[in-house]
Design a protein around this motif. Sequence first.
Motif: not given
Length: 121
Positions: A1-14
């Motif tokens: 089994q593996v656990q996953l953690v995302e990071s790095g999202g946010g708000l950006v202009q087109a």
Amino acid sequence: QVQLVESGGGLVQAGGSLSLSCAASGRSARSYAMGWFRQAPGKERELVTAISRSGISTYYADSVKGRFTISRDNAKNTVSLQMNSLKPEDTAVYYCAAKSGDYMTLPYEYWGQGTQVTVAS
């Protein structure tokens, strides 16, 4: 089994760029094919890109080809998603996922909690 953690999202202009990262713990990430999915409000979750266990083979949805790049570092148990030339329609919650077997087939077995990406027009 593996656990996953995302990071790095946010708000950006087109037209801007964002980089997402997924850290795997538990069983080594090299044992799994990895993918990034996204789900926009009112829409079904869709596979955006995937990468084989070795990192040699990749898949991209037509909507992101030429703009997104998936990569993995099996020594660090991480998978990354570089997103360039972002569009408002890329706005979604992005999920890192892992599976045994072929990276191109569904379903994926393990999921991160998701990270929000918002692209302002």
